[in-house]
Every structure is written in structure tokens, then in C-alpha cells.
Design a protein around this motif. Structure first.
Motif, PDB file in Angstrom:
ATOM      1  N   GLU A  61       0.836  -1.201   0.000  1.00 37.55           N
ATOM      2  CA  GLU A  61       0.000   0.000   0.000  1.00 37.55           C
ATOM      3  C   GLU A  61       0.872   1.253   0.000  1.00 37.55           C
ATOM      4  O   GLU A  61       0.627   2.205  -0.761  1.00 37.55           O
ATOM      5  CB  GLU A  61      -0.903   0.001   1.220  1.00 37.55           C
ATOM      6  CG  GLU A  61      -1.686   1.306   1.406  1.00 37.55           C
ATOM      7  CD  GLU A  61      -2.337   1.353   2.766  1.00 37.55           C
ATOM      8  OE1 GLU A  61      -2.254   2.404   3.415  1.00 37.55           O
ATOM      9  OE2 GLU A  61      -2.916   0.336   3.179  1.00 37.55           O
ATOM     10  N   LYS A  62       1.891   1.253   0.817  1.00 33.84           N
ATOM     11  CA  LYS A  62       2.804   2.395   0.863  1.00 33.84           C
ATOM     12  C   LYS A  62       3.502   2.574  -0.474  1.00 33.84           C
ATOM     13  O   LYS A  62       3.642   3.697  -0.969  1.00 33.84           O
ATOM     14  CB  LYS A  62       3.838   2.183   1.979  1.00 33.84           C
ATOM     15  CG  LYS A  62       4.828   3.328   2.144  1.00 33.84           C
ATOM     16  CD  LYS A  62       5.792   3.055   3.288  1.00 33.84           C
ATOM     17  CE  LYS A  62       6.800   4.191   3.426  1.00 33.84           C
ATOM     18  NZ  LYS A  62       7.754   3.933   4.541  1.00 33.84           N
ATOM     19  N   ASP A  63       3.929   1.468  -1.065  1.00 32.02           N
ATOM     20  CA  ASP A  63       4.583   1.537  -2.385  1.00 32.02           C
ATOM     21  C   ASP A  63       3.626   2.105  -3.424  1.00 32.02           C
ATOM     22  O   ASP A  63       4.017   2.911  -4.269  1.00 32.02           O
ATOM     23  CB  ASP A  63       5.037   0.138  -2.817  1.00 32.02           C
ATOM     24  CG  ASP A  63       6.206  -0.382  -1.989  1.00 32.02           C
ATOM     25  OD1 ASP A  63       6.876   0.451  -1.345  1.00 32.02           O
ATOM     26  OD2 ASP A  63       6.433  -1.599  -1.996  1.00 32.02           O
ATOM     27  N   ASN A 105       3.379   5.814  -2.956  1.00 33.54           N
ATOM     28  CA  ASN A 105       4.645   6.464  -3.329  1.00 33.54           C
ATOM     29  C   ASN A 105       4.791   6.549  -4.846  1.00 33.54           C
ATOM     30  O   ASN A 105       5.248   7.560  -5.393  1.00 33.54           O
ATOM     31  CB  ASN A 105       5.828   5.703  -2.731  1.00 33.54           C
ATOM     32  CG  ASN A 105       6.004   5.953  -1.242  1.00 33.54           C
ATOM     33  OD1 ASN A 105       5.480   6.933  -0.717  1.00 33.54           O
ATOM     34  ND2 ASN A 105       6.718   5.065  -0.563  1.00 33.54           N
ATOM     35  N   THR A 140      -5.777   9.009  -0.854  1.00 36.63           N
ATOM     36  CA  THR A 140      -4.451   9.136  -0.244  1.00 36.63           C
ATOM     37  C   THR A 140      -4.496   9.370   1.254  1.00 36.63           C
ATOM     38  O   THR A 140      -3.459   9.460   1.906  1.00 36.63           O
ATOM     39  CB  THR A 140      -3.682  10.311  -0.886  1.00 36.63           C
ATOM     40  OG1 THR A 140      -4.446  11.511  -0.740  1.00 36.63           O
ATOM     41  CG2 THR A 140      -3.417  10.041  -2.359  1.00 36.63           C
TER      42      THR A 140
END
Length: 332
Positions: free
Chosen positions: A28-30, A33, A114
Motif C-alpha cells: 500500500e505504501k509503495d 509512493n 491518499t
């Protein structure tokens, strides 16, 4: 964060429900980003690369970077996953908006939530940008959200499709949209030939034409599982029969026939122009009956599969190349 997968089916069988699967927090973070790294990239109608994105093309690109395939259009993207209340949104959820395109109703825009009541998407005014859901333009157009889910036992990667295979993205996208899919053993069998009845079924899963009658040709029984697709394609004038009144459903399709059929199905001759001097195949002279359709195949190609010196007009159309041709036509 969650990702998506559609269950496999043998071509011609009815589709089943889309299974879902869960992604680790790091993914999810990737995802976010990757999305944020493209802030400022300009808006481009039909764009699916960092040279320019449209809204749904941006989602296709970002999710593909983490190995997940999503449908190509905003309206199709809104059909997958689990509905989420606005009050329960989580980063990575898909958010949708309606009536953002003049003359079009329903879902016409998509983005990625986001957090902090904001989402990122490809906007026509600022390109890739993060905007508040309370924005005076977007707030009244909000149409809902979906959470794409994942089951660790499933994957959109077929065991016989390498990561660098020219048609991998095309196959993944059409797989998600349930246009052409794999087999129960987890393979796609990219080199298998496509028959005329299979071609009719595949194309009609994109066009979604409902035939007025199941009767079409004397060698296509109304009880055939392909009867409605063949009848629909006949009504549309996409695949023609033969002078003796037959369709010959089990015959394999040549690459030349594939080009003509794809051109007819998507009316590419009315949309695509090309310079004959810049698009050449050494085995396709201008006098060849399928010359225009074949030149268009090369012009619209984004998979590299058709960027060759020869076209091989008489070879069978394989599942891989047929997938690439359909994918290119949809995105053209």
C-alpha cells in the motif's frame, strides 16, 4: 491495501465471480509512493505512461507497477472490488466521480484515496494532482469508492507467461476485464491458435452486443455456446461467413483475418491514419486485400509484438497476438 484478480475460465464458458486478495501494508505504501512520484505529469487523453495520463490510465499504470491489473476505464474500474462508505475510506481505495465529461453520464473519473480526505488522480487542468474530496468541483460529483481485495493463493500471472513477454500487460488487462482468460491449470497457452468461434466470443465480450436471434449460419447450431456471439458479430458485420452460407466455427483464424476483424470491430479505419512509407512489412504489398488493416495493427501497437519486419499474413492468429491486437484496439 488490496489487489484484484479474476478467476480463470476456459474460453467460451460463462464467467464466475471475481475472487479477491489482500496486500501487505508495505505494498500500500509503495502504491501511494508510486502515484505521488508522478505529480505534475500532464493530462493526456488515452495516456497510460509517464509521458501523459488520463484518469483511468493513471490507475492502470500505478497498480501495474505493484503487479496488479485493473480494468482500463473508470466505469469498468468501478465494477470491481468491495464498495466502501465515504466515512470508511482507507489509503489505496479507489474513488469514483460521475458526470465529469460533457455528454457522458455515470462514472467518468477515477482516482486513488491518499488519506486526509484527499485523492490523487489525473486532472485535465493540473495533470496528476492531489485534491480534497471537499473540493467544490469534485464534491458534488462523488460517486462512491471500491476496495480491491486479494487472496494470496491467486495471481494474475499465468505460469507460462514470463515477466518480459510482449503481450503480458495486454493479457493481464483483458483477463481482469474477463475478455480472454486462462485455463484451469493456471496456464494461458499463448501459442494456441484462435478459432473463428472463439474470436467471435472474445470480441463480443468487449462489444457486448445482444443478438436479435440465435440463428446465424447453417453450420452454427442455436444450441452452441457460441451461437449468440456469432449471431451478434454477424449483425455487426465484424466477421463474415462464406458464400456457401457457412461460418466454419472450428477453423483457425489467420493473422490477416485477425487484422481485418479487429479493424471492423473497433472501426479503426475511421479513427486511425498512418503514413504508408513509415509503416511497412516486407511481406505485405499495398495491393494485398488486408493491407490497410495490417498497417493499422502496426500503427496502434504498444506491445512491440507487431513491430517486426514481416507480418506473416497466413500464419494462425495465436491467443497472445489476438490479445495484443484487442488490447491495442481498445486503447487506440
Amino acid at each position: 491495501m488490496k489487489r484484484i484478480f479474476s478467476s480463470l475460465f476456459i474460453i467460451g464458458l460463462l464467467f464466475s465471480l471475481l475472487p479477491t486478495f489482500k496486500v501487505e501494508a508495505a505494498t500500500e505504501k509503495d502504491l501511494l509512493n508510486i502515484a505521488k512520484s508522478h505529480i505534475g505529469v500532464p493530462y493526456l487523453t488515452g495516456g497510460t505512461t509517464p509521458k501523459g495520463f488520463d484518469c483511468s490510465g493513471f490507475l492502470v499504470y500505478v497498480f501495474n507497477k505493484i503487479g496488479v491489473s485493473v480494468p482500463r476505464t473508470a466505469a469498468e474500474q468501478a465494477t470491481v472490488g468491495k464498495s466502501v462508505d465515504k466515512s470508511a475510506l482507507q489509503p489505496g481505495d479507489l474513488v469514483f466521480f460521475k458526470n465529469t465529461v460533457s455528454g457522458k453520464s455515470g462514472v467518468t473519473h477515477s482516482g486513488i484515496y491518499t488519506g486526509d480526505n484527499s485523492f490523487i488522480s489525473a486532472t485535465s487542468s493540473k495533470g496528476i494532482a492531489i485534491v480534497s474530496l471537499d473540493n467544490t468541483y469534485w464534491a458534488p460529483k462523488y460517486a462512491g469508492a471500491k476496495r480491491i481485495s486479494y487472496s494470496a493463493s491467486n495471481s494474475t500471472t499465468f505460469s507460462d507467461i514470463d515477466k518480459d513477454f510482449f503481450a503480458k500487460e495486454a493479457i493481464q488487462q483483458l483477463n481482469v476485464q474477463q475478455v480472454i482468460q486462462g485455463f484451469e491449470d493456471g496456464t494461458f497457452r499463448p501459442n494456441e491458435s484462435v478459432t473463428r468461434e472463439q474470436a467471435a466470443a472474445i470480441i463480443n465480450r468487449v462489444l457486448k452486443r445482444k443478438s436479435a436471434s440465435l440463428y446465424s449460419y447453417k453450420d452454427v447450431a442455436t444450441s452452441s455456446r457460441f451461437a449468440s456471439d456469432i449471431a451478434a458479430i454477424k449483425e455487426l458485420g465484424v466477421i463474415n461467413g462464406f458464400e456457401d452460407g457457412t461460418f466454419r466455427p472450428k477453423e483457425t483464424m489467420t493473422r490477416a483475418q485477425m487484422a481485418i476483424i479487429v479493424q471492423n470491430a473497433f472501426k479503426l479505419d475511421k479513427k486511425i491514419t498512418y503514413s504508408a512509407s513509415s509503416i511497412m512489412y516486407s511481406d505485405v504489398p499495398p495491393s494485398y486485400r488486408a493491407y490497410n488493416a495490417i498497417m493499422i495493427m502496426k500503427k496502434i501497437d504498444t506491445t512491440s509484438g507487431f513491430q517486426t519486419k514481416v507480418y506473416r499474413t497466413g500464419d494462425d492468429a495465436t491467443r497472445a497476438f489476438f490479445s495484443a491486437a484487442i488490447y491495442n484496439a481498445i486503447n487506440s
